[in-house]
Design a protein around this motif. Structure first.
Motif, PDB file in Angstrom:
ATOM      1  N   ASP A   1       0.826  -1.215   0.000  1.00 28.65           N
ATOM      2  CA  ASP A   1       0.000   0.000   0.000  1.00 28.65           C
ATOM      3  C   ASP A   1       0.854   1.255   0.000  1.00 28.65           C
ATOM      4  N   TRP A   2       1.971   1.223   0.725  1.00 28.81           N
ATOM      5  CA  TRP A   2       2.851   2.390   0.798  1.00 28.81           C
ATOM      6  C   TRP A   2       4.047   2.279  -0.115  1.00 28.81           C
ATOM      7  N   TYR A   3       4.622   1.098  -0.183  1.00 30.58           N
ATOM      8  CA  TYR A   3       5.946   0.974  -0.783  1.00 30.58           C
ATOM      9  C   TYR A   3       5.937   0.554  -2.250  1.00 30.58           C
ATOM     10  N   LYS A   4       4.739   0.266  -2.770  1.00 29.02           N
ATOM     11  CA  LYS A   4       4.561   0.007  -4.206  1.00 29.02           C
ATOM     12  C   LYS A   4       5.583  -0.976  -4.752  1.00 29.02           C
ATOM     13  N   GLU A   5       6.257  -0.577  -5.856  1.00 26.13           N
ATOM     14  CA  GLU A   5       7.144  -1.507  -6.554  1.00 26.13           C
ATOM     15  C   GLU A   5       8.403  -1.853  -5.756  1.00 26.13           C
ATOM     16  N   THR A   6       8.849  -0.943  -4.867  1.00 23.34           N
ATOM     17  CA  THR A   6      10.084  -1.227  -4.158  1.00 23.34           C
ATOM     18  C   THR A   6       9.903  -2.390  -3.197  1.00 23.34           C
ATOM     19  N   ARG A   7       8.717  -2.482  -2.564  1.00 22.50           N
ATOM     20  CA  ARG A   7       8.341  -3.571  -1.661  1.00 22.50           C
ATOM     21  C   ARG A   7       9.241  -3.663  -0.436  1.00 22.50           C
ATOM     22  N   PHE A   8      10.106  -2.680  -0.210  1.00 24.88           N
ATOM     23  CA  PHE A   8      10.956  -2.707   0.976  1.00 24.88           C
ATOM     24  C   PHE A   8      10.767  -1.411   1.768  1.00 24.88           C
ATOM     25  N   VAL A   9      10.804  -1.519   3.104  1.00 27.92           N
ATOM     26  CA  VAL A   9      10.728  -0.332   3.952  1.00 27.92           C
ATOM     27  C   VAL A   9      11.878   0.616   3.582  1.00 27.92           C
ATOM     28  N   HIS A  10      11.576   1.925   3.577  1.00 25.23           N
ATOM     29  CA  HIS A  10      12.560   2.900   3.115  1.00 25.23           C
ATOM     30  C   HIS A  10      13.629   3.223   4.158  1.00 25.23           C
ATOM     31  N   TYR A  11      13.571   2.591   5.316  1.00 27.78           N
ATOM     32  CA  TYR A  11      14.569   2.820   6.352  1.00 27.78           C
ATOM     33  C   TYR A  11      15.198   1.481   6.724  1.00 27.78           C
ATOM     34  N   CYS A  12      16.516   1.426   6.732  1.00 28.96           N
ATOM     35  CA  CYS A  12      17.182   0.188   7.135  1.00 28.96           C
ATOM     36  C   CYS A  12      16.979  -0.025   8.636  1.00 28.96           C
ATOM     37  N   LYS A  13      17.278  -1.234   9.098  1.00 31.96           N
ATOM     38  CA  LYS A  13      17.040  -1.548  10.508  1.00 31.96           C
ATOM     39  C   LYS A  13      17.900  -0.699  11.443  1.00 31.96           C
ATOM     40  N   ASP A  14      19.100  -0.354  11.002  1.00 40.25           N
ATOM     41  CA  ASP A  14      19.962   0.487  11.843  1.00 40.25           C
ATOM     42  C   ASP A  14      19.338   1.869  12.036  1.00 40.25           C
ATOM     43  N   CYS A  15      18.778   2.419  10.956  1.00 40.38           N
ATOM     44  CA  CYS A  15      18.124   3.732  11.059  1.00 40.38           C
ATOM     45  C   CYS A  15      16.864   3.632  11.917  1.00 40.38           C
ATOM     46  N   GLN A  16      16.143   2.521  11.776  1.00 44.01           N
ATOM     47  CA  GLN A  16      14.947   2.329  12.599  1.00 44.01           C
ATOM     48  C   GLN A  16      15.318   2.291  14.080  1.00 44.01           C
ATOM     49  N   LYS A  17      16.389   1.568  14.416  1.00 41.16           N
ATOM     50  CA  LYS A  17      16.823   1.477  15.812  1.00 41.16           C
ATOM     51  C   LYS A  17      17.203   2.852  16.352  1.00 41.16           C
ATOM     52  N   ALA A  18      17.912   3.647  15.525  1.00 44.56           N
ATOM     53  CA  ALA A  18      18.318   4.986  15.956  1.00 44.56           C
ATOM     54  C   ALA A  18      17.093   5.861  16.201  1.00 44.56           C
ATOM     55  N   GLN A  19      16.093   5.764  15.334  1.00 50.57           N
ATOM     56  CA  GLN A  19      14.902   6.581  15.516  1.00 50.57           C
ATOM     57  C   GLN A  19      14.089   6.107  16.714  1.00 50.57           C
ATOM     58  N   PHE A  20      14.099   4.796  16.980  1.00 49.87           N
ATOM     59  CA  PHE A  20      13.412   4.282  18.156  1.00 49.87           C
ATOM     60  C   PHE A  20      14.013   4.890  19.421  1.00 49.87           C
ATOM     61  N   GLU A  21      15.346   4.963  19.463  1.00 49.78           N
ATOM     62  CA  GLU A  21      16.012   5.577  20.615  1.00 49.78           C
ATOM     63  C   GLU A  21      15.597   7.041  20.755  1.00 49.78           C
ATOM     64  N   ASP A  22      15.505   7.754  19.635  1.00 52.26           N
ATOM     65  CA  ASP A  22      15.125   9.172  19.647  1.00 52.26           C
ATOM     66  C   ASP A  22      13.700   9.335  20.159  1.00 52.26           C
ATOM     67  N   PHE A  23      12.780   8.501  19.648  1.00 47.67           N
ATOM     68  CA  PHE A  23      11.389   8.563  20.110  1.00 47.67           C
ATOM     69  C   PHE A  23      11.292   8.219  21.592  1.00 47.67           C
ATOM     70  N   SER A  24      12.099   7.228  22.036  1.00 47.12           N
ATOM     71  CA  SER A  24      12.070   6.826  23.447  1.00 47.12           C
ATOM     72  C   SER A  24      12.487   7.982  24.345  1.00 47.12           C
ATOM     73  N   ASP A  25      13.524   8.715  23.932  1.00 42.74           N
ATOM     74  CA  ASP A  25      14.005   9.841  24.738  1.00 42.74           C
ATOM     75  C   ASP A  25      12.977  10.964  24.796  1.00 42.74           C
ATOM     76  N   ARG A  26      12.257  11.181  23.700  1.00 42.57           N
ATOM     77  CA  ARG A  26      11.364  12.338  23.618  1.00 42.57           C
ATOM     78  C   ARG A  26       9.949  12.030  24.115  1.00 42.57           C
ATOM     79  N   SER A  27       9.455  10.819  23.837  1.00 48.00           N
ATOM     80  CA  SER A  27       8.039  10.543  24.127  1.00 48.00           C
ATOM     81  C   SER A  27       7.822   9.329  25.009  1.00 48.00           C
ATOM     82  N   GLY A  28       8.871   8.700  25.456  1.00 45.58           N
ATOM     83  CA  GLY A  28       8.724   7.499  26.258  1.00 45.58           C
ATOM     84  C   GLY A  28       8.785   6.257  25.388  1.00 45.58           C
ATOM     85  N   MET A  29       9.211   5.154  25.993  1.00 46.61           N
ATOM     86  CA  MET A  29       9.440   3.947  25.215  1.00 46.61           C
ATOM     87  C   MET A  29       8.156   3.344  24.662  1.00 46.61           C
ATOM     88  N   ASP A  30       7.067   3.376  25.467  1.00 44.80           N
ATOM     89  CA  ASP A  30       5.815   2.783  24.994  1.00 44.80           C
ATOM     90  C   ASP A  30       5.311   3.505  23.738  1.00 44.80           C
TER      91      ASP A  30
END
Length: 296
Positions: free
Chosen positions: A5-34
């Protein structure tokens, strides 16, 4: 892989797992882990499944990686049709997730689950995919049993898409036929049985529709033996003559020793690979053939 629905022909998430982990840490610091779990799922169009959230959590990217692995383990990373699951396939209502309020550092509501949705669904995911969504768990099991019976005769010859469709439609009709008989609906059950019989006849699936096996004639067998040198003047060869025939039955074309060595080498290395040993670059002396081969 991600939802089309979002990724069309590429069929892959546009963020690698390392970038996802880094953003998770950022969200955890700003808004809480949950809240970070919820935000990351929304950001990457992945389903938020409370049961996949690790029980022991640290404000680091590894926790997000564990969540992704848990999605796979719980079979929640794909939908019933085999496509990657999207954010809309999980929980999305913040009022439910955070127990009616979303503070600056929100916490999940006590005992939060997806409401037992998976438990309420009848049958397994594979059964729902194979048979549709209109059956009870017991009916799914009966359909699987009927399919095992109906498909057994075709296992060796192979089952293509058309045959697969016909077999499953027949199994559905057989289930309906049994249910109608059990309910005393004799007239309807006869009509259903006629539909089954006609469907099998149209697709040559009845026993009597099979082509009769060709009768084995003694003279036909003798002609075949004589044509291949195993008989002479309508008489079978003696044991000694048969043994001589087999010993001298070889290809009527040249085959050099190097070809034979290569074949033996391939066979040997295949055996070694299967046993976990390394491959040999040349054939051992004990396996090399000397002299003439194949009548050369």
């Amino acid at each position: 892989m991600a939802s089309p629905d979002w990724y069309k022909e590429t069929r892959f998430v546009h963020y690698c797992k390392d970038c996802q982990k880094a953003q998770f840490e950022d969200f955890s610091d700003r808004s809480g882990m949950d809240m970070a779990f919820y935000l990351c799922c929304a950001a990457y169009n992945l389903p938020f499944i409370p049961e996949a959230v690790p029980p022991r959590r640290n404000a680091d990217g590894e926790t997000w990686g564990i969540y992704l692995e848990n999605l796979k383990m719980l079979d929640q990373d794909v939908t019933d049709n085999g496509e990657p699951a999207a954010f809309s396939d999980g929980m999305t209502d913040l009022a439910v997730i955070f127990d009616g309020k979303v503070p600056s550092s929100p916490r999940f509501a006590g005992g939060l689950t997806t409401g037992g949705v998976a438990e309420k669904l009848e049958g397994t995911r594979a059964q729902r995919k194979n048979w549709g969504l209109s059956y009870k768990t017991a009916e799914y099991k009966e359909l699987d049993r009927l399919y095992g019976i109906q498909s057994k005769a075709y296992k060796d010859s192979g089952i293509d898409e058309e045959l697969e469709f016909n077999l499953r439609e027949i199994c559905k009709l057989l289930l309906l036929y049994s249910q109608q008989l059990a309910d005393g609906q004799i007239k309807l059950s006869k009509e259903t049985y006629n539909v089954i019989s006609k469907m099998k006849a149209d697709n040559l699936m009845r026993k009597k529709d099979e082509a009769p096996a060709a009768a084995k004639q003694v003279d036909t067998l003798m002609s075949c033996l004589q044509r291949n040198g195993m008989a002479k003047d309508a008489q079978r060869l003696t044991l000694e003559e048969v043994q001589h025939y087999i010993a001298n039955d070889h290809p009527h074309y040249a085959m050099g020793l190097d070809v034979v060595d290569q074949i033996l080498g391939l066979l040997l290395n295949t055996m070694r690979i299967n046993e976990g040993a390394g491959e040999l670059s040349e054939l051992p002396v004990g396996l090399q053939i000397s002299g003439l081969c194949c009548g050369l």
